[in-house]
Design an enzyme around this catalytic site. Structure first.
Site, PDB file in Angstrom:
ATOM      1  N   HIS A  53       0.830  -1.220   0.000  1.00 34.84           N
ATOM      2  CA  HIS A  53       0.000   0.000   0.000  1.00 34.84           C
ATOM      3  C   HIS A  53       0.859   1.263   0.000  1.00 34.84           C
ATOM      4  CE1 HIS A  53      -3.703  -2.313   0.679  1.00 34.84           C
ATOM      5  NE2 HIS A  53      -2.982  -3.035   1.512  1.00 34.84           N
ATOM      6  N   ASN A 126     -10.129  -3.326   2.150  1.00 35.34           N
ATOM      7  CA  ASN A 126      -9.841  -3.243   0.725  1.00 35.34           C
ATOM      8  C   ASN A 126     -11.130  -2.935  -0.038  1.00 35.34           C
ATOM      9  OD1 ASN A 126      -7.010  -3.836   0.615  1.00 35.34           O
ATOM     10  ND2 ASN A 126      -7.452  -5.985   0.994  1.00 35.34           N
TER      11      ASN A 126
END
Length: 481
Positions: A53, A126
């Site tokens: 990320h 997510n």
């Protein structure tokens, strides 16, 4: 009148254009403390990027309660319809580095920090309701397949497909990843999910298992792979730019907040493990219940201070909320906070973007970058006899008692061999165009993969649905036995 330029210690700077040197032609002198401070600070401006990320964007906003869920939770942020709580969001790609493209085929991180009156509460999820693996012990292995080959420093689809072919629990997420949802059109036009099973605990101490859903009110939009590839080269910051510009012009994105609810009794009798993050809960059996909505309405003033230094961790729970036995979630409870200590420093929670908005007090002391009073002259141990020192509340603990059973040991998570029914159900929901896109995307990704790996992968896809596997094989000019 302009401000006086100073160094970090407040010393006035007389000349910010020229180094101190021995004569007009030099050499430069090492006692030029302003030069040394500028160069030394510049050398350290990059903190280690997130291992996953790394590339992301974010914004501030508010969460508003629209429905009463007090029968499920005692958390104060939900106690009044209409109540607003400040939040911070961060969206990201997973596998790429900080300079990578926003339009990669990749899951999107969807993280929320709620600054509640009882402390910070984080949901780190997510844009997909499931994940590739069930057990956190496989997370480093999986992420390595999304990164670079140690010898060449290049990405190689052989690593990814080799891992998937030997980890069939990933097939559900793989099917989502290579569908039209694999490349969202920016961050505003996608749903978000807590993905894991979490829990809520009410004032009577009754626990309920929940799945968090964040449904975009902008509608779902995805990018065609060719358009995504074009943007990869022409505007790799496409999603970051879109989010910032929308908020800047007052087009504030919103998401509805919902939960699926499962009682402890239902969980015990469920046909599948309800804590398996590679599977979903049926919305027919466990429908969505509205909780509220959140709106993103303020861009960061400084990206580094407010987004890059933002530290999300599922270990941030508050009274009335809790975790679950999900093995992936249990691993993340340790790993995320530990990653922030490495990435930002042991006192990362003191940074303004991470600090609670409510009063807080503890016995943590010292460590690098401790920039408050470090507890002053107060005691640094507990229990103690000081009546004014922080004391435990004896309120219900967010780490709610769990029923544990069985001998301690290592148990094979693949005794549940149902790898195919959930992706099969998803495939059947797709229309003809969606199926064709999915098959084309996977076939294209497999073009340069070793034959034996392709054969293993195709054997799995055929078991999901013959149309699925045979469609990919046909695109690759392979005849399946």
């Amino acid at each position: 009148m302009s401000k006086k330029l100073t160094g970090a210690s407040g010393t006035p700077i007389a000349d910010n254009q020229n180094s101190r040197s021995a004569g007009p032609r030099g050499p430069v002198l090492i006692d030029d403390f302003h030069l040394i401070e500028k160069l030394a600070h510049f050398n350290r401006e990059n903190i280690p990027e997130r291992r996953v990320h790394a590339k992301g964007a974010g914004a501030h906003g508010t969460f508003t309660v629209t429905k009463d869920i007090s029968k499920y939770t005692s958390a104060k942020l939900f106690d009044t319809i209409g109540k607003k709580t400040p939040i911070l969001s961060r969206f990201s790609t997973v596998g790429g580095e900080r300079g990578s493209a926003d339009t990669a085929r990749d899951p999107r991180g969807f993280s929320l920090k709620f600054y509640t009156e009882e402390g910070n509460w984080d949901i780190v999820g997510n844009n997909t309701p499931v994940f590739f693996i069930r057990d956190a012990i496989k997370f480093p292995d999986f992420i390595h397949t999304q990164k670079r080959v140690p010898q060449t420093n290049l990405k190689d689809p052989n690593m990814m497909w080799d891992f998937f072919s030997l980890s069939p629990e990933a097939l559900h997420q793989v099917t989502i990843l290579f569908s039209d949802r694999g490349i969202p059109d920016g961050f505003r036009f996608m749903h978000g999910y807590g993905s894991h099973t979490y829990s809520l605990i009410n004032k009577d101490g009754v626990r309920t298992w929940v799945k968090w859903h964040f449904r975009t009110q902008q509608g779902i939009k995805n990018l065609d792979p060719k358009k995504a590839a074009e943007l990869d080269g022409s505007n790799p910051d496409y999603a970051t730019e879109d989010l910032f510009n929308a908020i800047e012009k007052g087009d504030y994105p919103k998401w509805g907040v919902y939960i699926q609810i499962m009682t402890e009794e239902q969980a015990k009798n469920h046909k599948d493990n309800p804590f398996d993050v590679t599977k979903v809960w049926s919305q027919r059996e466990f429908p969505l219940h509205e909780v509220g909505f959140f709106e993103l309405n303020r861009n960061p003033e400084n990206y580094f201070a407010e987004i890059e230094q933002a530290a999300f961790a599922p270990s941030n729970v508050i009274p009335g909320t809790g975790l679950s036995p999900d093995k992936m979630l249990q691993g993340r409870v340790f790993a995320y906070a530990d990653a922030q200590r490495y990435r930002i420093g042991t006192n990362y929670q003191q940074l303004p973007i991470n600090a609670p908005k409510c009063p807080y007090a503890n016995y943590q002391r010292d460590g690098a970058m401790r920039f408050d009073s470090n507890g002053g002259s107060s005691l640094n141990y507990e229990p103690n006899s000081d009546p004014n020192a922080p004391k435990q509340t004896n309120d219900p603990n967010p780490l709610f008692p769990a029923d544990l059973s069985g001998a301690a040991g290592i148990y094979d998570n693949r005794t549940d061999g149902d790898y195919y029914s959930y992706p099969a159900a998803l495939f059947k929901l797709m229309n003809a165009d969606q199926k064709e896109l999915l098959i084309n995307n996977i076939a294209e990704s497999l073009q340069s993969v070793k034959k034996e790996t392709v054969e293993r992968v195709l054997a799995h896809f055929v078991k999901i649905d013959p149309e699925y596997g045979n469609g990919i094989a046909k695109k690759l000019n392979i005849t399946l036995k």
